[in-house]
Design a protein around this motif. Sequence first.
Motif, PDB file in Angstrom:
ATOM      1  N   GLU A  69       0.929  -1.168  -0.025  1.00 30.23           N
ATOM      2  CA  GLU A  69       0.250   0.094   0.093  1.00 30.23           C
ATOM      3  C   GLU A  69       1.182   1.337   0.111  1.00 30.23           C
ATOM      4  OE1 GLU A  69      -3.332   0.335   0.028  1.00 30.23           O
ATOM      5  OE2 GLU A  69      -4.172  -1.703   0.216  1.00 30.23           O
TER       6      GLU A  69
ATOM      7  N   SER B 246      -2.686  -3.533   4.703  1.00 32.16           N
ATOM      8  CA  SER B 246      -4.209  -3.422   4.645  1.00 32.16           C
ATOM      9  C   SER B 246      -4.491  -4.862   4.313  1.00 32.16           C
ATOM     10  CB  SER B 246      -4.776  -2.514   3.840  1.00 32.16           C
ATOM     11  OG  SER B 246      -4.755  -2.871   2.431  1.00 32.16           O
TER      12      SER B 246
ATOM     13  N   GLN C 277      -6.254  -5.600   1.646  1.00 31.89           N
ATOM     14  CA  GLN C 277      -6.825  -5.167   0.292  1.00 31.89           C
ATOM     15  C   GLN C 277      -6.821  -6.163  -0.456  1.00 31.89           C
ATOM     16  OE1 GLN C 277      -7.890  -2.367  -0.794  1.00 31.89           O
ATOM     17  NE2 GLN C 277      -8.278  -3.344  -2.815  1.00 31.89           N
TER      18      GLN C 277
ATOM     19  N   LYS D 263      -9.624  -8.873   1.058  1.00 30.85           N
ATOM     20  CA  LYS D 263     -10.916  -8.536   0.852  1.00 30.85           C
ATOM     21  C   LYS D 263     -11.527  -8.982  -0.863  1.00 30.85           C
ATOM     22  CE  LYS D 263     -10.543  -3.510   0.662  1.00 30.85           C
ATOM     23  NZ  LYS D 263     -11.040  -2.273   1.151  1.00 30.85           N
TER      24      LYS D 263
ATOM     25  N   ARG E 128       2.140  -0.392   8.905  1.00 24.60           N
ATOM     26  CA  ARG E 128       3.000   0.285   7.853  1.00 24.60           C
ATOM     27  C   ARG E 128       4.175   0.925   8.592  1.00 24.60           C
ATOM     28  NH1 ARG E 128      -1.801   2.943   4.156  1.00 24.60           N
ATOM     29  NH2 ARG E 128      -3.003   1.163   4.184  1.00 24.60           N
TER      30      ARG E 128
ATOM     31  N   GLN F 132      -8.360   0.213  10.814  1.00 21.99           N
ATOM     32  CA  GLN F 132      -9.212   0.480   9.571  1.00 21.99           C
ATOM     33  C   GLN F 132     -10.494  -0.185   9.686  1.00 21.99           C
ATOM     34  OE1 GLN F 132      -7.594  -0.104   5.788  1.00 21.99           O
ATOM     35  NE2 GLN F 132      -6.422   1.877   5.775  1.00 21.99           N
TER      36      GLN F 132
ATOM     37  N   ASP G 205     -12.493  -1.766   7.175  1.00 22.40           N
ATOM     38  CA  ASP G 205     -12.314  -2.239   5.806  1.00 22.40           C
ATOM     39  C   ASP G 205     -13.334  -2.977   5.100  1.00 22.40           C
ATOM     40  OD1 ASP G 205     -10.142  -2.534   3.672  1.00 22.40           O
ATOM     41  OD2 ASP G 205     -10.194  -4.618   4.196  1.00 22.40           O
TER      42      ASP G 205
ATOM     43  N   ASN H 176      -3.883   2.682  -4.749  1.00 19.91           N
ATOM     44  CA  ASN H 176      -3.280   1.377  -4.785  1.00 19.91           C
ATOM     45  C   ASN H 176      -3.564   0.886  -6.333  1.00 19.91           C
ATOM     46  OD1 ASN H 176      -5.387  -0.185  -5.174  1.00 19.91           O
ATOM     47  ND2 ASN H 176      -6.135   0.081  -3.070  1.00 19.91           N
TER      48      ASN H 176
ATOM     49  N   GLY I 205     -10.657   6.195   2.125  1.00 17.49           N
ATOM     50  CA  GLY I 205     -10.438   5.943   0.632  1.00 17.49           C
ATOM     51  C   GLY I 205     -10.767   4.766   0.129  1.00 17.49           C
ATOM     52  N   GLY I 206     -10.950   4.765  -1.333  1.00 17.23           N
ATOM     53  CA  GLY I 206     -11.281   3.486  -1.856  1.00 17.23           C
ATOM     54  C   GLY I 206     -11.545   3.570  -3.320  1.00 17.23           C
ATOM     55  N   SER I 207     -12.069   2.437  -3.878  1.00 18.61           N
ATOM     56  CA  SER I 207     -12.113   2.516  -5.470  1.00 18.61           C
ATOM     57  C   SER I 207     -12.771   1.336  -5.950  1.00 18.61           C
ATOM     58  CB  SER I 207     -10.841   2.391  -5.999  1.00 18.61           C
ATOM     59  OG  SER I 207     -10.119   1.145  -5.618  1.00 18.61           O
TER      60      SER I 207
ATOM     61  N   ARG J  69     -12.519  -1.914  -8.158  1.00 26.52           N
ATOM     62  CA  ARG J  69     -11.129  -2.438  -8.516  1.00 26.52           C
ATOM     63  C   ARG J  69     -11.332  -3.220  -9.980  1.00 26.52           C
ATOM     64  NH1 ARG J  69     -10.011  -0.324  -3.441  1.00 26.52           N
ATOM     65  NH2 ARG J  69     -11.277  -1.247  -2.081  1.00 26.52           N
TER      66      ARG J  69
ATOM     67  N   GLY K  80     -14.829  -1.034  -3.015  1.00 29.01           N
ATOM     68  CA  GLY K  80     -15.112  -0.826  -1.380  1.00 29.01           C
ATOM     69  C   GLY K  80     -14.156   0.267  -0.985  1.00 29.01           C
ATOM     70  N   PHE K  81     -13.812   0.426   0.350  1.00 26.94           N
ATOM     71  CA  PHE K  81     -13.095   1.615   0.978  1.00 26.94           C
ATOM     72  C   PHE K  81     -12.681   0.917   2.368  1.00 26.94           C
ATOM     73  CE2 PHE K  81     -17.160   2.066   2.817  1.00 26.94           C
ATOM     74  CZ  PHE K  81     -16.744   2.671   4.032  1.00 26.94           C
ATOM     75  N   ALA K  82     -11.646   1.860   2.613  1.00 30.41           N
ATOM     76  CA  ALA K  82     -11.297   1.562   4.038  1.00 30.41           C
ATOM     77  C   ALA K  82     -11.385   2.868   4.747  1.00 30.41           C
ATOM     78  CB  ALA K  82      -9.880   0.989   4.097  1.00 30.41           C
TER      79      ALA K  82
HETATM   80  N1  ASP Z   1      -6.663  -0.509   0.888  1.00 31.78           N
HETATM   81  C1  ASP Z   1      -7.131   0.829   0.757  1.00 31.78           C
HETATM   82  C2  ASP Z   1      -6.221   1.311   2.009  1.00 31.78           C
HETATM   83  O1  ASP Z   1      -5.830   0.789   3.067  1.00 31.78           O
HETATM   84  C3  ASP Z   1      -8.162   1.257   0.832  1.00 31.78           C
HETATM   85  C4  ASP Z   1      -9.114   0.627  -0.148  1.00 31.78           C
HETATM   86  O2  ASP Z   1      -8.989   1.003  -1.306  1.00 31.78           O
HETATM   87  O3  ASP Z   1     -10.038   0.194   0.140  1.00 31.78           O
HETATM   88  O4  ASP Z   1      -5.595   2.778   1.830  1.00 31.78           O
END
Ligand code: ASP
Length: 599
Positions: free
Chosen positions: A176, A198, A200, A203, A222, A236, A238, A462, A498-500, A502, A543-545
């Motif tokens: 990340e 994360s 990521q 999930k 991190r 987080q 998540d 990411n 933040g998220g996206s 995928r 999704g997002f975190a």
């Molecule tokens: N994995 C990303 C982060 O930890 C968040 C995400 O895109 O779901 O920032």
Amino acid sequence: MLKSISCGALRKENLDREVTLAGWVHRRRDHGGLIFIDLRDSEGVVQVVFNPEVSPQAHSIAQSLRAEWVLRIRGKVGERPSGTVNTNIPTGEVEVMALDLEVLNPSKTPPFSVEEEAAEADELLRLKYRYIDLRRAKLRNNLVFRHKVVKFIRDFLSRREFIEVETPILTKSTPEGARDYLVPSRVYPGHFYALPQSPQQMKQLLVIGGVERYFQIARCFRDEDLRADRQPEFTQLDLEMAFVEEEDILALMEELFTDLIENIVPHKKLMKPFPRLSYGDVMARFGTDKPDLRFGMKLSDLSDIAAESGFQVLSKTIDSGGVVKGLVASGCANYTRRQLDELTSFAQERGASGLITVALDGEPSNSLDDLRQEDIRSAVARHLSLEEVRKMAVRLGAKRGDLLLVVAGTTRVADLVLSQLRHEMGRRLELADPDLLAFGFVLNFPLLDWKPEENRWDSPHNPFSSPKDEHIGLMNTDPGSALAKQYDLICNGMEIAGGSIRNHRRDVQEKIFGLLGHSKEAMQSQFGQLLDALEYGAPPHGGFASGIDRVVMLVTDEENIREVIAFPKTQSAADPLFGAPSTVDDAQLKDLHLRLRSE
Ligand code: ASP
């Protein structure tokens, strides 16, 4: 239990009742005949009175009590004599007349006072004796808020058919953008697990595994240089969903955070609906992708005016590909030389070669049309024409009486310096309403960032974020202008989530890894598990975190992340209570097939 009721729960309704209390000595006052203590437990404090005529035994022990001793007291609840009621605490109308006193455990003199009014002790000392620090009402409150936030999230998502799934802590590198924490394997010499930055990939694999609505209150690790709002391990929320588009996730995030704030801190104000901003606009107007939206003071680009300037500092910056941008500090034309020097140092410490300050004298009602050369106060006034200053002032939306702050440099430096100047001036001028939580979405991020030093693309968030459908082709022709289905939620100058959406197709995901400079072999060894899974019926997903620590900071108005974590690490990633990190003995190293290199 050793107590029949909590100290903090006693009220007038309990008058004349006999109660048994247990807690800590918060404060003790010896008034000759009578001894008073404030007895504290997790719900609050109550005053206890020791009267030698009521219980000589209890009174005589009470003489030796000291702060933080642990007591059990049997006594009778009475009304406080008139004139001694304490309206500052909920138990302030009552007191307990002690009948019996038992010392459950004495305490050494604590290294600092638990009383809230006492000056705050040194933070290192507080962390070393965290179990004493945690007895303070403020920290206890923060932990309660944290619990409420997490519980609210769990309930909210459970009602919407999400299930919480745990993912492993011992895993493989999950990049990340930070350094990994590694754990050496005993069973496989020379091999390491990595702690997740994360969950990521996990999930995404869960969603591919048919878990259509996943969430987790997940610990992430991190190894980065710490800043005020960072910790090496953090928590987080998540979340990931199958069969969704950007709009679905944005709606869910907005509802979750709105409901959370309205339930947990109802006195806070929200801007509804959350404004949606484009990354490009936000950078142009605020110089940062996480601006504090509680106040204006926007940046303006003055490059076209600067290009024509007779002042070489300005025109040369433009000639060499840089920009000139500025903002207005409203009503600050009267700043003293010292204040201006301070702002200049502030800008220089952040990388600017200098700060151009231009004060416009006069009353706000005076028109800029009447501006005269002698109304302009600036160290570089003689280099600037009246017309040029007027144009800048109009562009920046300045009035007479305002101070213009202008930076010339690369886009990166000008944005960084001005965004921080904006933050600083906002703070000094108290422009932000402390009760407002100004959430906003930032959308339309670029998919890729060019890294000139490494001659390759990088992903700003990411690498799993999907390009906008209509930009998939751009990855072949003009990767830098492809936008991603990526969103951030910001609030009061912090990134809260933040998220996206995928990549659920292997070819698109591989294309992105390729642009990032991964060979086919590297892709397979680092991301093979995900790439392979994309070929076995991966649904569209996203999704997002969201950083729980930061959310708790928002609802508790804390500026220091360590105040919302029970056992945080210091700024230098150490745990002063346990003394971690620590050396280990040779036998342990041997088991792990490790030998330390002498420096
Ligand atoms: N994995 C990303 C982060 O930890 C968040 C995400 O895109 O779901 O920032």
